[in-house]
Design a protein around this motif. Sequence first.
Motif, mmCIF file in Angstrom:
data_model
loop_
_atom_site.group_PDB
_atom_site.id
_atom_site.type_symbol
_atom_site.label_atom_id
_atom_site.label_comp_id
_atom_site.label_asym_id
_atom_site.label_seq_id
_atom_site.Cartn_x
_atom_site.Cartn_y
_atom_site.Cartn_z
ATOM 1 N N GLU A 1 -20.769 30.278 47.508
ATOM 2 C CA GLU A 1 -21.098 31.555 46.877
ATOM 3 C C GLU A 1 -21.255 32.668 47.902
ATOM 4 O O GLU A 1 -20.756 33.788 47.713
ATOM 5 N N GLU A 2 -21.942 32.365 49.001
ATOM 6 C CA GLU A 2 -22.158 33.395 50.023
ATOM 7 C C GLU A 2 -20.889 33.708 50.801
ATOM 8 O O GLU A 2 -20.667 34.861 51.205
ATOM 9 N N MET A 3 -20.034 32.720 51.027
ATOM 10 C CA MET A 3 -18.752 33.004 51.671
ATOM 11 C C MET A 3 -17.913 33.921 50.792
ATOM 12 O O MET A 3 -17.216 34.810 51.289
ATOM 13 N N GLN A 4 -17.995 33.733 49.482
ATOM 14 C CA GLN A 4 -17.294 34.628 48.561
ATOM 15 C C GLN A 4 -17.901 36.025 48.596
ATOM 16 O O GLN A 4 -17.178 37.024 48.507
ATOM 17 N N ARG A 5 -19.232 36.104 48.736
ATOM 18 C CA ARG A 5 -19.887 37.416 48.826
ATOM 19 C C ARG A 5 -19.410 38.175 50.072
ATOM 20 O O ARG A 5 -19.246 39.398 50.048
ATOM 21 N N VAL A 6 -19.200 37.436 51.155
ATOM 22 C CA VAL A 6 -18.705 38.077 52.382
ATOM 23 C C VAL A 6 -17.347 38.735 52.125
ATOM 24 O O VAL A 6 -17.103 39.874 52.544
ATOM 25 N N GLN A 7 -16.468 38.022 51.429
ATOM 26 C CA GLN A 7 -15.142 38.565 51.157
ATOM 27 C C GLN A 7 -15.172 39.696 50.141
ATOM 28 O O GLN A 7 -14.412 40.665 50.247
ATOM 29 N N SER A 8 -16.058 39.617 49.156
ATOM 30 C CA SER A 8 -16.080 40.618 48.095
ATOM 31 C C SER A 8 -16.999 41.792 48.384
ATOM 32 O O SER A 8 -16.759 42.912 47.919
ATOM 33 N N HIS A 9 -18.071 41.562 49.185
ATOM 34 C CA HIS A 9 -19.060 42.613 49.401
ATOM 35 C C HIS A 9 -19.309 42.944 50.870
ATOM 36 O O HIS A 9 -19.925 43.959 51.174
ATOM 37 N N GLY A 10 -18.896 42.059 51.803
ATOM 38 C CA GLY A 10 -19.019 42.389 53.217
ATOM 39 C C GLY A 10 -20.268 41.878 53.906
ATOM 40 O O GLY A 10 -20.545 42.252 55.044
ATOM 41 N N TYR A 11 -21.046 41.011 53.248
ATOM 42 C CA TYR A 11 -22.242 40.462 53.874
ATOM 43 C C TYR A 11 -22.639 39.175 53.170
ATOM 44 O O TYR A 11 -22.139 38.855 52.077
ATOM 45 N N ALA A 12 -23.540 38.408 53.801
ATOM 46 C CA ALA A 12 -24.082 37.180 53.217
ATOM 47 C C ALA A 12 -25.599 37.258 53.220
ATOM 48 O O ALA A 12 -26.195 37.992 54.027
ATOM 49 N N ILE A 13 -26.236 36.494 52.321
ATOM 50 C CA ILE A 13 -27.691 36.499 52.253
ATOM 51 C C ILE A 13 -28.213 35.065 52.152
ATOM 52 O O ILE A 13 -27.486 34.130 51.830
ATOM 53 N N GLU A 14 -29.479 34.917 52.466
ATOM 54 C CA GLU A 14 -30.225 33.701 52.141
ATOM 55 C C GLU A 14 -31.668 34.127 51.899
ATOM 56 O O GLU A 14 -32.220 34.946 52.630
ATOM 57 N N ILE A 15 -32.246 33.605 50.836
ATOM 58 C CA ILE A 15 -33.607 33.959 50.447
ATOM 59 C C ILE A 15 -34.430 32.679 50.364
ATOM 60 O O ILE A 15 -34.289 31.891 49.436
ATOM 61 N N GLY A 16 -35.256 32.448 51.383
ATOM 62 C CA GLY A 16 -36.118 31.290 51.406
ATOM 63 C C GLY A 16 -35.408 29.963 51.545
ATOM 64 O O GLY A 16 -35.988 28.909 51.261
ATOM 65 N N GLU A 17 -34.167 29.965 51.997
ATOM 66 C CA GLU A 17 -33.400 28.721 52.100
ATOM 67 C C GLU A 17 -33.480 28.103 53.487
ATOM 68 O O GLU A 17 -33.486 26.876 53.623
ATOM 69 N N ASP A 18 -33.513 28.928 54.522
ATOM 70 C CA ASP A 18 -33.657 28.401 55.873
ATOM 71 C C ASP A 18 -35.134 28.234 56.212
ATOM 72 O O ASP A 18 -35.545 27.213 56.747
ATOM 73 N N ARG A 19 -35.937 29.244 55.866
ATOM 74 C CA ARG A 19 -37.387 29.171 55.988
ATOM 75 C C ARG A 19 -37.974 29.724 54.687
ATOM 76 O O ARG A 19 -37.607 30.831 54.258
ATOM 77 N N PRO A 20 -38.893 28.993 54.054
ATOM 78 C CA PRO A 20 -39.344 29.346 52.703
ATOM 79 C C PRO A 20 -39.907 30.763 52.541
ATOM 80 O O PRO A 20 -39.752 31.365 51.482
ATOM 81 N N SER A 21 -40.531 31.320 53.562
ATOM 82 C CA SER A 21 -41.184 32.619 53.417
ATOM 83 C C SER A 21 -40.313 33.789 53.841
ATOM 84 O O SER A 21 -40.748 34.947 53.760
#
Length: 267
Positions: free
Chosen positions: A188-208
Amino acid sequence: MPAPNPKPIRTGRKPVTIASVDKALAVVEHLLAVDAEGVSLSRLAVDTGINKSSLHHILATLRQRRWVEQDESGRYRLGPMTGRMATWWTSANQAASMLHPVLLAICERTHELVHLGRLYERDVVYLDKVEPDRPVRVWSRIGQSAPVATTAMGRAILGARQPSAAEVETWVSLVPEASAELRGRLTEEMQRVQSHGYAIEIGEDRPSLACVGVPLAVAGVPVLAISATMPVERADLPHLRQIADVIHECIAAADVESISVPVTLAD
């Protein structure tokens, strides 16, 4: 009596150039835009405006120095020496030095913690960081590594590189105790990079914590990323998009030689 040092050449109009060197560099620069299939001598002569005879000698020299290689069909593409140049450009000290002013500008505008990272084999490694004046509940250090599949920087780089399904599986397998949802989130995030130009993660690498990352290419190869990190309380999607806008704008304003954003920020 020793001979005096020669005086520098001054033309009063423009710097003196060496035609053969200029043409050779023009060939290398043109091949940067050529895909892995390469290009024929005839096509390259038309595209560069260099006659075939001169071009043949230039390419022979570039082949000898491994800047260019030729396949069995006679087509030309960049050689392994260009990879060594890209490695030098993305070395920790070089990349951090070139892009530190960009990180400062992003931090000043967003008041968030800003990182520069590079893809190193299995992980993303932090090359530089700039901390905001306000406290941020995060510990990080230069040289620290993090999984590619769970971080905004890693996802941004992969999104720009567009790996195969098998490669995606490999990246997911490198995450210890990966969740069942990770493959879908990475895709999903790789697709966001192609469609919107950036990637995100919310609490997935570190919960806070939450991050937004934008990929950077060196000589056309996506190997770097810049991210902004914040508490999850501030990480709604509109805010993450605003920060992505700022990252894109600061990179464009800096106009760092050989560094580019390989994706477009969607409207």
